[in-house]
Design an enzyme around this catalytic site. Structure first.
Site, PDB file in Angstrom:
ATOM      1  N   ASP A   6       0.859  -1.189   0.000  1.00 12.43           N
ATOM      2  CA  ASP A   6       0.000   0.000   0.000  1.00 12.43           C
ATOM      3  C   ASP A   6       0.889   1.230   0.000  1.00 12.43           C
ATOM      4  OD1 ASP A   6      -2.025   1.915   0.402  1.00 12.43           O
ATOM      5  OD2 ASP A   6      -1.923   1.670   2.579  1.00 12.43           O
ATOM      6  N   GLY A   8       1.195   4.934   0.250  1.00 10.05           N
ATOM      7  CA  GLY A   8       0.511   6.147   0.664  1.00 10.05           C
ATOM      8  C   GLY A   8       1.399   7.361   0.508  1.00 10.05           C
ATOM      9  N   THR A  10       2.600   9.239   2.789  1.00 11.13           N
ATOM     10  CA  THR A  10       3.606   9.333   3.844  1.00 11.13           C
ATOM     11  C   THR A  10       4.424   8.054   3.986  1.00 11.13           C
ATOM     12  OG1 THR A  10       2.144  10.853   5.055  1.00 11.13           O
ATOM     13  CG2 THR A  10       3.977   9.881   6.277  1.00 11.13           C
ATOM     14  N   ILE A  12       4.947   3.678   2.813  1.00  8.66           N
ATOM     15  CA  ILE A  12       4.649   2.486   2.018  1.00  8.66           C
ATOM     16  C   ILE A  12       4.531   1.336   3.007  1.00  8.66           C
ATOM     17  CG2 ILE A  12       5.387   0.944   0.171  1.00  8.66           C
ATOM     18  CD1 ILE A  12       7.105   3.188  -0.935  1.00  8.66           C
ATOM     19  N   THR A  13       3.346   0.758   3.099  1.00 10.67           N
ATOM     20  CA  THR A  13       3.091  -0.318   4.050  1.00 10.67           C
ATOM     21  C   THR A  13       3.031  -1.649   3.321  1.00 10.67           C
ATOM     22  OG1 THR A  13       1.793   1.223   5.394  1.00 10.67           O
ATOM     23  CG2 THR A  13       1.550  -1.126   5.879  1.00 10.67           C
ATOM     24  N   GLY A 107      -9.343   7.361  -5.092  1.00  6.87           N
ATOM     25  CA  GLY A 107      -8.019   6.780  -4.929  1.00  6.87           C
ATOM     26  C   GLY A 107      -8.079   5.274  -4.730  1.00  6.87           C
ATOM     27  N   ASP A 109      -6.522   3.444  -2.695  1.00  6.62           N
ATOM     28  CA  ASP A 109      -6.556   3.082  -1.277  1.00  6.62           C
ATOM     29  C   ASP A 109      -7.972   3.074  -0.729  1.00  6.62           C
ATOM     30  OD1 ASP A 109      -6.627   5.856  -1.708  1.00  6.62           O
ATOM     31  OD2 ASP A 109      -5.752   6.306   0.246  1.00  6.62           O
ATOM     32  N   ASP A 129     -10.758   6.388   7.204  1.00  6.16           N
ATOM     33  CA  ASP A 129      -9.318   6.120   7.157  1.00  6.16           C
ATOM     34  C   ASP A 129      -8.568   7.364   7.629  1.00  6.16           C
ATOM     35  OD1 ASP A 129      -6.693   5.447   6.626  1.00  6.16           O
ATOM     36  OD2 ASP A 129      -7.115   4.570   4.674  1.00  6.16           O
ATOM     37  N   THR A 132      -2.982  10.599   5.700  1.00  7.44           N
ATOM     38  CA  THR A 132      -2.564  11.959   5.365  1.00  7.44           C
ATOM     39  C   THR A 132      -3.787  12.856   5.244  1.00  7.44           C
ATOM     40  OG1 THR A 132      -0.644  11.073   4.196  1.00  7.44           O
ATOM     41  CG2 THR A 132      -1.262  13.339   3.726  1.00  7.44           C
TER      42      THR A 132
END
Length: 258
Positions: A6, A8, A10, A12-13, A107, A109, A129, A132
């Site tokens: 994922d 994002g 801020t 990256i997970t 998006g 996500d 969610d 950010t």
């Protein structure tokens, strides 16, 4: 095993699944100037630090809201894992219908979170969610993505506040002992945290009122959501791994196409 990623604004997970079991997770900061070698080596090392082997990764799926990262990241997965990743984008099977005016503006996500929320909890549903941006998405009883609200995230609001004021310091975002603050730092914490709680409750109530889905379950995710969830009765479920679970579910829906 399946590697889900994922990307994002801020962080990256990453998550590694064996079947439906999440075996490990790790994060790195989102930087657009990393090379494919830097990304590939870092991801492999982090998988190893989870007590897992990168050689066991057989499939990869990615959702990204940062297009500039994707060339290096996709190249890293191909070069270091020998796998062409599935990318969550238009045309991929998700199991939900996008019922807004311009589906391309949603998006990836948010789509992934909606898929996970609906698959795990059914509808009607509101998915919140805390990232950010703080997003609130409404999914109907039939799995239709009906509407969404986007607000500044807690940290984003904080950075704007101390970034634009010479007298306000950068602070840790945490709930203060009392909203009746006696000094600057706790007063900023109170404004950020209690302001987010108030925003959460008002937006959820307003979405339920205007949609008529008064019985909608509310599922929250995102790192800073852990601060909010214990302070309000508006959230029914908090799941910090919701996005990773959604990526696994979408992968399963697209396995045959792959």
């Amino acid at each position: 095993m399946l590697l889900v990623i994922d990307v994002g604004n801020t962080h990256i997970t990453h998550g590694v699944f064996e079947g439906e079991t999440l075996k490990g997770t790790f994060r790195m900061t989102t930087k657009v100037n990393r090379t494919s070698d830097e990304l590939g080596i870092t991801i492999r090392e982090m998988i190893l630090m989870q007590g897992l082997s990168s050689r066991e990764i057989k499939d990869v799926i990615i959702a990204s809201v940062v297009p500039d990262v994707m060339h290096s990241l996709g190249s890293a997965i191909i070069k270091y894992f020998g796998i062409k990743p599935i990318i969550v984008s238009a045309g991929i099977k998700t199991g939900i219908r996008i019922g807004i005016d311009n589906p391309k503006q949603i998006g990836p996500d948010r789509i992934v979170d909606a898929v996970a929320g609906f698959s795990l909890h059914g509808g009607p549903l509101i998915v919140v969610d805390y990232g950010t941006a703080t997003t609130y998405d409404l999914i109907g009883a039939d799995g239709t993505f009906e509407a969404g609200v986007t607000a500044p995230g807690i940290r984003t609001a904080g950075q704007a506040m101390w970034g634009e004021s010479a007298m306000l310091p950068s602070i840790e975002i945490t709930k203060p002992a009392s909203i009746l603050a006696k000094e600057t730092i706790s007063s900023m914490q109170a404004g950020l945290v209690y302001g987010q709680i108030g925003q959460t409750e008002y937006i959820i109530n307003k979405m339920k009122e205007e949609s008529g889905y008064y019985d909608a379950k509310v599922v929250a995710t995102g790192g800073l959501g852990s601060i909010i969830v214990g302070e309000t009765d508006s959230i029914d479920v908090y799941d910090s791994k919701l996005t990773l679970k959604g990526l696994r579910i979408i992968f399963e829906k697209n396995r045959k196409n792959k």
